[in-house]
Design an enzyme around this catalytic site. Structure first.
Site, short mmCIF file in Angstrom:
data_model
loop_
_atom_site.label_atom_id
_atom_site.label_comp_id
_atom_site.label_asym_id
_atom_site.label_seq_id
_atom_site.Cartn_x
_atom_site.Cartn_y
_atom_site.Cartn_z
N TYR A 1 0.82 -1.21 0.00
CA TYR A 1 0.00 0.00 0.00
C TYR A 1 0.86 1.27 0.00
CZ TYR A 1 -3.91 -3.11 1.18
OH TYR A 1 -4.86 -4.10 1.19
N SER B 1 -13.20 -4.38 0.38
CA SER B 1 -14.03 -3.72 -0.65
C SER B 1 -15.52 -3.98 -0.47
CB SER B 1 -13.60 -4.14 -2.06
OG SER B 1 -14.06 -3.23 -3.03
N PRO B 2 -16.07 -3.79 0.73
CA PRO B 2 -17.50 -4.01 0.94
C PRO B 2 -18.38 -3.00 0.20
CG PRO B 2 -16.55 -2.95 2.85
CD PRO B 2 -15.41 -3.32 1.97
N LEU B 3 -17.77 -1.89 -0.23
CA LEU B 3 -18.51 -0.89 -1.00
C LEU B 3 -18.15 -0.95 -2.48
CD1 LEU B 3 -18.39 2.22 1.38
CD2 LEU B 3 -20.17 0.47 1.16
N GLY C 1 -16.24 1.88 -3.79
CA GLY C 1 -17.02 3.13 -3.72
C GLY C 1 -18.27 3.13 -4.58
N LEU C 2 -18.45 2.10 -5.41
CA LEU C 2 -19.62 2.05 -6.27
C LEU C 2 -20.92 2.10 -5.46
CD1 LEU C 2 -20.51 1.57 -9.32
CD2 LEU C 2 -20.87 -0.81 -8.61
N LEU C 3 -20.92 1.43 -4.29
CA LEU C 3 -22.13 1.33 -3.47
C LEU C 3 -22.30 2.51 -2.51
CD1 LEU C 3 -21.89 -2.49 -2.69
CD2 LEU C 3 -23.29 -1.37 -4.43
#
Length: 369
Positions: free
Chosen positions: A60, A214-216, A219-221
């Site tokens: 990262y 990446s639960p979103l 960022g799409l969600l």
């Protein structure tokens, strides 16, 4: 607050927050992310709300994420209060084939560098970041067990690997008395549900916790992006990485936008931000131990942190589940209730309490099965 409730990882006694702070955004080396001052504010807010689980990786922001985490932890004398997870696998020395992958040589080199950047004597949870399609699980598990015995790491994790590899690695560890795999770290969200087919049942069967990244869906969600003829409209990581070869950022599909539309409807019904609803849905799915949340702005973190402070009504959960159902491919079609009924002769057959398969089967049971 949701961060003041802790779950154990797998069969370990390690207690962690249900929402982990992801620090892939700590640093601006990739063209997006947070500069040091903003990252520190996000870190402090997470800690002040009761969070104790920090996720990073040597990859990262070219190592700067680990350095920032180490500095922030030291500034507040938090080392014995926080659980630090980091990862190895990726190559930071182009042209040197042994400067990446999952070999014993690279692991022993990578862990020393991570310890230096983090400014600590030990890592709480050390992950294989990505399967290199080469190194046998025997070599990986023996090496990680040696690091446990040396006190350099405390717990072992596997990320972005095939289910068969996890199963073999855990079986080897059980048979040879190595440190067991405590955690899998896998992508999971309303638009990416493929781990339900193998990984969730595997984790429940073998005592391995599942940590979600990446639960979103990058960022799409979150609701900040919209579809357009030219691709995606909006500012953020998903727009910046549009067109890259990294499949983790390839979210611009008709199916995904339909899921976003359903999520928006549900969010209005429960009067919560879309991001909070998406996180709530993932965190309350079977087999999930902890969910990584990341933010570059404070308001994003605040939406994330309140994700577990409300309940989504059952009918709305079902609406999200049905809108996001993945395609059932072979051989999984044989495990659907209709096919399984042919094995039981129509008799009702139970599953283990709280198992993934019971969650799937009970909701889809045909009459009389």
């Amino acid at each position: 607050m949701s961060l003041e409730k802790y779950y154990t990882l797998g069969k370990t006694g390690l207690r962690v927050s249900r929402l982990a702070l992801g620090t892939m955004t700590f640093g601006e080396d990739w063209g997006w992310g947070s500069e040091k001052k903003a990252a520190k504010e996000i870190f402090d807010r997470y800690i002040d709300e009761g969070g104790n689980f920090i996720d990073t990786a040597d990859l990262y922001t070219e190592g700067n994420s680990e350095k920032m985490v180490g500095e922030f932890v030291k500034d507040r004398s938090l080392r014995e209060k926080v659980v630090i997870a980091t990862k190895f696998s990726y190559n930071s020395d182009p042209g040197n084939p042994n400067a990446g992958g999952n070999s014993r040589k690279h692991i022993t080199h990578a862990v020393e560098n991570s310890l230096k950047r983090l400014g600590t004597d030990y890592i709480d949870l050390y992950f294989l970041h990505t399967w290199d399609m080469l190194t046998k699980p025997e070599e990986v598990m023996r090496t990680l067990d040696d690091l446990v015995k040396q006190g350099k790491i405390l717990h072992v994790g596997l990320s972005d690997i095939p289910a068969w590899y996890v199963s073999r690695a855990q079986t080897i560890a059980e048979f040879r008395g190595y440190e067991l795999v405590s955690t899998m770290q896998m992508e999971y969200s309303l638009v990416e549900r493929n781990i339900e087919k193998e990984f969730i049942p595997l984790g429940q069967e073998m005592g391995i916790g599942t940590m979600v990244w990446s639960p979103l869906a990058s960022g799409l969600l979150s609701g900040k992006y919209k579809p357009s003829e030219g691709g995606i409209d909006g500012e953020g990581r998903l727009k910046t990485m549009e067109g890259s070869s990294n499949k983790a950022f390839d979210k611009n599909t008709e199916r995904n936008w339909k899921i976003v539309a359903t999520l928006e409807e549900v969010a209005k019904e429960v009067e919560q931000p879309m991001a909070s609803v998406a996180l709530n849905w993932v965190a309350n799915r079977p087999g999930i131990s902890s969910v990584i949340v990341g933010a570059t702005k404070m308001h994003q973190l605040e939406e994330n942190l309140k994700a577990l402070d409300f309940d989504i009504p059952h009918d709305l959960k079902q609406k999200l589940k049905e809108a996001s159902n993945p395609i059932t491919e072979f051989p999984y079609s044989f495990f659907e209730p209709e096919m399984q009924a042919m094995l039981t002769g129509g008799a009702k057959v139970g599953h283990k309490p709280q198992s993934y398969w019971s969650d799937v089967s009970i909701e889809a049971q045909p009459a009389g099965v």
